[in-house]
Design an enzyme around this catalytic site. Sequence first.
Site, PDB file in Angstrom:
ATOM      1  N   ASP A 106      -4.729  -9.468  -0.198  1.00 57.90           N
ATOM      2  CA  ASP A 106      -4.824  -8.776   1.087  1.00 57.90           C
ATOM      3  C   ASP A 106      -6.006  -9.247   1.943  1.00 57.90           C
ATOM      4  O   ASP A 106      -5.917 -10.250   2.629  1.00 57.90           O
ATOM      5  CB  ASP A 106      -4.848  -7.260   0.803  1.00 57.90           C
ATOM      6  CG  ASP A 106      -4.725  -6.410   2.055  1.00 57.90           C
ATOM      7  OD1 ASP A 106      -4.707  -6.959   3.167  1.00 57.90           O
ATOM      8  OD2 ASP A 106      -4.636  -5.183   1.924  1.00 57.90           O
ATOM      9  N   HIS A 118       0.843  -1.208   0.000  1.00 59.88           N
ATOM     10  CA  HIS A 118       0.000   0.000   0.000  1.00 59.88           C
ATOM     11  C   HIS A 118       0.873   1.250   0.000  1.00 59.88           C
ATOM     12  O   HIS A 118       0.766   2.098   0.885  1.00 59.88           O
ATOM     13  CB  HIS A 118      -0.946   0.070   1.215  1.00 59.88           C
ATOM     14  CG  HIS A 118      -1.720  -1.181   1.496  1.00 59.88           C
ATOM     15  ND1 HIS A 118      -2.490  -1.796   0.551  1.00 59.88           N
ATOM     16  CD2 HIS A 118      -1.848  -1.926   2.624  1.00 59.88           C
ATOM     17  CE1 HIS A 118      -3.066  -2.862   1.093  1.00 59.88           C
ATOM     18  NE2 HIS A 118      -2.675  -2.973   2.339  1.00 59.88           N
TER      19      HIS A 118
HETATM   20  C1  NGQ Z   1      -3.991  -5.560   8.491  1.00 63.95           C
HETATM   21  N1  NGQ Z   1      -4.939  -4.443   6.579  1.00 63.95           N
HETATM   22  O1  NGQ Z   1      -2.944  -5.616   9.124  1.00 63.95           O
HETATM   23  O2  NGQ Z   1      -4.739  -6.520   8.349  1.00 63.95           O
HETATM   24  C2  NGQ Z   1      -4.352  -4.239   7.861  1.00 63.95           C
HETATM   25  C3  NGQ Z   1      -5.296  -3.489   8.757  1.00 63.95           C
HETATM   26  C4  NGQ Z   1      -3.822  -1.998  10.127  1.00 63.95           C
HETATM   27  C5  NGQ Z   1      -4.807  -3.520   5.639  1.00 63.95           C
HETATM   28  N2  NGQ Z   1      -4.018  -2.544   5.878  1.00 63.95           N
HETATM   29  C6  NGQ Z   1      -4.765  -3.159  10.088  1.00 63.95           C
HETATM   30  N3  NGQ Z   1      -5.443  -3.606   4.502  1.00 63.95           N
HETATM   31  O3  NGQ Z   1      -3.281  -1.580   9.112  1.00 63.95           O
HETATM   32  O4  NGQ Z   1      -3.603  -1.502  11.224  1.00 63.95           O
HETATM   33 ZN    ZN Z   2      -2.106  -5.954   4.850  1.00 63.75          ZN
END
Ligand code: NGQ
Ligand code: ZN
Length: 475
Positions: A339, A288
């Site tokens: 993801d 990202h």
């Molecule tokens: C994750 N997911 O770690 O699963 C993350 C969300 C975060 C994405 N960034 C949680 N799509 O970034 O704190």
């Molecule tokens: Zn992630």
Amino acid sequence: MKSYVAESLWSPQGWTRDARIAVDAGRVVAAQGEAGERLGRYVLPGMPNLHSHAFQRAMAGLAEKQIHPAVSNALFPDREGQKAAVRDRTSQQSDSFWTWRETMYTFANRIGPDDLRAIAAQLYVEMLKAGYTHVCEFHYLHHRPDGKPYADPAAMSLALVEAARETGIGLTLLPTLYLTGGFDGRALSERQRRFGLDVDAYLSLLQQLAKMENAALRIGVALHSLRAVPERAMREVLAAGETRAMPIHIHIAEQIGEVQDCLALRNARPVEWLLDNLPVDARWCLVHATHMSAQETQRLAQSGAVAGLCPTTEANLGDGLFPLKAYFDDSGALGIGSDSHISVSPVEELRWLEYGQRLATRHRNIAVSAANRSVGETLYAAALRGGAQAAGVAIGAIEPGARADLVVLDEAAPQLAGRDEASLVDTFLFAGNANLVRHVMANGDWAVRDFRHRDEERIAARYRETVARLASQVY
Ligand code: NGQ
Ligand code: ZN
């Protein structure tokens, strides 16, 4: 050794007619002797999936209802998320990445090792059937929900290793370091407790897992994000001998809120900070890398690191658009990941990577280069190369020495009528919704034949039972 013949074999260099493919012990080797079994007309390298949180597959579709702001205040005690959501003005009045994350945390806290294995195996079957032959697991559900380690601290990691093994998909397992609840170094919230590992525990987990490495299993490093890992811990992990040759993944700049936090506390934007402070090179994958200035975009491209793009999740979570054209023009490396698994399809990831740009610029055919004017071929080639680099494994090409990961498309599909080599990859990626992936070989074995995974009934039955139980506990 097994010998195959592909009537037309695609590689980024072009098509090869009547290509011989010899496979020995999971690898492609130089062909000798008799021509072998005919594979079908169109053969392509299997696609690496460079970013997965497997457990999230089981909650796909359960976070698509608006949460009333008043309810969300009561429901979500984690103030970091709330504050970030408010700072990001586009999400002030409505659901955002941060409210989704709270729903995701609720779900995450129900999942034990057997659940994780059941969910991941179903996910990996779906990946294989869609044409992914390798997956990078960015794995941070380490402990029990209360933060205490399992009897074997690697229990959750091993659930993922087992799921990959039983489905046949290649795995780069990236145990994730997760220490703090925000840029200011605050402690993890109650709901984040199971993610936490200190650096010593983290390195011993890596060591334990690294002993299991084989052709289908690679171990790498993940630093959850700049929010979750203080600079000192990053340096300690990167200086440790056991991490020296490993791939390194990090979530970098997905949300405006975290860009603002980073600017406020570190006086730099996230990608800028990382490039200024750590030795970012081809071992790195910045997941990202959504919010970048023009200068960050150029510097990231020049660093040799891979931008890990997850277009369907980034769309689903309302993240923003990656500056694809500028990054491509600077020869930046990229790959795709599914993801959160709101979609499990390289076709859809690559399609939406291009479509996001078309919608934003009101132009067509954005992801092309001087060398290749086909969007489909340009994107498929880029994602093979970047995905293999991020995985740290010799995949993404059907050539001697590479792991034997390939897909055979359904040449009889109506979608491919009147198509030939020149239009094949564009048609594969942009036309229609029927899955054209007919056979899939991963690590030299047929995981999928005639659209069916060799163990899909058993794995789906176990998944149904698991998710029925988990979903009824949460919603
Ligand atoms: C994750 N997911 O770690 O699963 C993350 C969300 C975060 C994405 N960034 C949680 N799509 O970034 O704190
Ligand atoms: Zn992630």
